[in-house]
Design an enzyme around this catalytic site. Structure first.
Site, short mmCIF file in Angstrom:
data_model
loop_
_atom_site.label_atom_id
_atom_site.label_comp_id
_atom_site.label_asym_id
_atom_site.label_seq_id
_atom_site.Cartn_x
_atom_site.Cartn_y
_atom_site.Cartn_z
N LYS A 1 1.54 -3.87 6.80
CA LYS A 1 1.88 -3.73 5.62
C LYS A 1 3.53 -3.53 5.61
O LYS A 1 4.24 -3.99 4.92
CB LYS A 1 1.32 -2.67 4.74
CG LYS A 1 -0.26 -3.06 4.35
CD LYS A 1 -0.35 -4.24 3.43
CE LYS A 1 -1.62 -4.49 2.76
NZ LYS A 1 -1.62 -5.68 1.73
N SER B 1 -1.67 3.40 10.71
CA SER B 1 -2.69 2.69 11.40
C SER B 1 -2.01 1.27 11.58
O SER B 1 -1.13 0.86 10.93
CB SER B 1 -3.79 2.47 10.63
OG SER B 1 -3.64 1.76 9.31
N THR C 1 0.89 -1.22 0.00
CA THR C 1 -0.02 0.05 -0.07
C THR C 1 0.77 1.33 -0.16
O THR C 1 1.89 1.40 0.69
CB THR C 1 -0.84 -0.02 1.02
OG1 THR C 1 -1.53 1.28 1.27
CG2 THR C 1 -0.28 -0.24 2.60
N TYR D 1 -3.29 -1.33 10.64
CA TYR D 1 -3.12 -2.01 9.15
C TYR D 1 -2.06 -1.66 8.51
O TYR D 1 -1.52 -2.53 8.07
CB TYR D 1 -4.43 -1.71 8.45
CG TYR D 1 -4.44 -1.54 7.03
CD1 TYR D 1 -4.49 -2.93 6.31
CD2 TYR D 1 -4.34 -0.62 6.02
CE1 TYR D 1 -4.08 -2.98 4.89
CE2 TYR D 1 -3.96 -0.73 4.84
CZ TYR D 1 -4.03 -1.96 4.23
OH TYR D 1 -3.93 -2.22 2.82
N HIS D 2 -1.83 -0.35 8.34
CA HIS D 2 -0.70 0.09 7.40
C HIS D 2 0.94 -0.54 8.18
O HIS D 2 1.69 -0.87 7.24
CB HIS D 2 -0.63 1.51 7.20
CG HIS D 2 -1.87 2.26 6.41
ND1 HIS D 2 -2.88 2.81 7.06
CD2 HIS D 2 -1.80 2.24 5.08
CE1 HIS D 2 -3.45 3.05 6.25
NE2 HIS D 2 -3.18 2.69 4.90
#
Length: 472
Positions: A266, A260, A225, A262-263
């Site tokens: 990644k 976040s 991302t 989530y990030h």
């Protein structure tokens, strides 16, 4: 060994494992799954039970009745089609990619635990578009094209399942979409933050170990991302940056400023992949993708049962899709804060094109490539203005409001990203146009009766993240 799925779509379970527990009746009856599957890890969102090693391996393909299109070699000679495993192939990007690759003559298998459908059930969400079960989707694709897509239902965080899948399918390339992909979801509470990190990081580690153990020449194409980079006050390069410090120069991984849980998952993925390329000689391409918009590809438009997801809620919905639905139902467009947040965007048709280019031009053994996968950059306020003007042409009364920003981010900032590598490989971008916005708005108007307006406003705050598991 994987068992062939009968036309009735009943599951065949591995002989060494017991079948899964039944899903809740309300969920099963919705036909979102059409089969039983493991919920052991998902229960960790609600309890501290130890995970089970039970899994199911399903092969949803039938014997092909049509001749597969051969993939051409660089010399123009036909060769055996590449075998591509699409992990997360039931999701938004994964489904479109699986169909696109199958249509291009690749031998495709989908690996998915179908948990994305369970998230909708837990949170009271639903796609704007009706979504058929994965079994019905694959059977419809077979009936329309004569092409088979194999299906393996299971959790890649369970290495026993993943190992058997690798041994059974023997992929030449793995396209890895199989991660929890929502920043707001990861910020709901502790349980979902932990789930996001465990699912994403452990799942990717398992894929890396499976490649090393069973298919060392397999090319990993991993969806990253652009959010890994954050919003630095300098240009964002493609994965690496050359710096001079105290008279010495080196090329280093570009600094990461994830915003976040989530990030952050990644970022951890990228580090783990880069390390295994260096240590084990794995070949990998990290596609740092921007925000994706759109619904239709050439393949998903072939039949209503092939239709893709259209998320518009504040958890999984992206800005442009959300704005189009809000305009269609007469809800003011919800711009977070000042609206100066600039992000990279691309059409779903370019997502599938980029993945195909990466597979057709694989990384070398030991090489960790990073491509920035986007075509344009927009401020959120610019997107709102584009939708407003397009809506007015269609007779819609579109208004915009600023809502308190639930995220911790700069609302005005410098943003300039490089994205030349995929263009050099032959990417032909689909730029955001008036006709596409009109198409999205008409699509939203067509299905507006399915919109739940209670899901439009943001309900997850970065500053007030919960501890105990809750539903929205």
């Amino acid at each position: 060994m994987a068992q062939l799925l009968s036309s009735s779509c009943s599951l065949a379970f591995s002989s060494t494992n017991k079948p899964y527990n039944q899903t809740p009746a309300s969920f099963s009856n919705s036909n979102r799954l059409g089969c039983d599957y493991s919920r052991t890890r998902f229960r960790r969102l609600f309890s501290q039970q130890k995970p089970s090693k039970r899994f199911a391996v399903v092969n949803a393909a039938t014997v092909s009745t049509g001749q597969e299109t051969p993939v051409q070699t660089s010399s123009g000679e036909p060769s055996k089609p590449k075998r591509v495993m699409v992990i997360g192939g039931d999701g938004y990007c994964g489904w479109a990619t699986a169909l696109h690759l199958s249509n291009k003559g690749y031998d495709v298998a989908i690996v998915d635990n179908l948990v994305r459908r369970l998230f909708d059930h837990q949170l009271g969400l639903d796609s704007l578009t009706p979504i058929s079960s994965i079994q019905d989707r694959i059977q419809r694709w077979k009936s329309l094209t004569g092409k088979s897509i194999e299906l393996y239902v299971g959790d890649i965080c369970e290495f026993e399942f993943l190992s058997e899948t690798f041994r059974s399918y023997e992929p030449d390339a793995v396209v890895h979409f199989g991660e929890q992909r929502s920043a707001p979801f990861s910020m709901i509470d502790r349980s979902r933050a932990v789930y996001t990190q465990q699912n994403n990081v452990v799942g990717t580690l398992n894929v890396l170990f499976a490649i090393k153990e069973y298919k060392e020449d397999c090319h990993l194409v991993k969806l990253g991302t652009m959010g890994e980079y954050g919003t630095p006050n300098i240009d964002i390069e493609e994965g690496y940056i050359t710096i001079t410090h105290n008279g010495r120069t080196d090329t280093l991984p570009y600094p990461k400023q994830a915003s976040s849980f989530y990030h952050l998952s990644k970022v951890h993925d990228s580090h783990n992949i880069a390390f295994t390329c260096k240590a084990w000689g794995i070949r990998a391409t990290d596609l740092n993708q921007g925000v994706v918009y759109g619904v239709k590809t050439d393949e998903t438009a072939m039949h209503e049962e092939l239709c893709n997801r259209f998320d518009y809620d504040a958890i999984f919905g992206t800005a442009l899709n959300r704005f189009c639905v809000q305009a269609a139902v007469g809800h003011p467009l919800t711009v977070y804060g000042k609206g100066g947040q600039t992000r990279a965007f691309l059409d779903i048709r370019d997502t599938v094109q980029c993945v195909e280019l990466a597979i057709a031009n694989p990384a070398n053994p030991g090489e960790f490539r990073v491509f920035n996968q986007f075509t344009e950059q927009f401020k959120v306020s610019e997107l709102a203005n584009i939708v407003t003007k397009a809506g007015e042409k269609l007779g819609l009364d579109v208004k915009t409001i600023s809502v308190p920003n639930p995220r911790v981010e700069l609302e005005e900032h410098y943003y300039n990203c490089k994205n030349t590598k995929l263009v050099d490989l032959g990417l032909r971008p689909h730029f955001l146009s008036d006709s596409l916005i009109d198409s999205l708005l008409n699509f939203a108007v067509q299905y507006k009766d399915r919109v739940d307006t209670k899901q439009i406003m943001p309900g997850v705050s970065w500053r007030k993240v919960g501890v105990k598991t809750k539903t929205i």
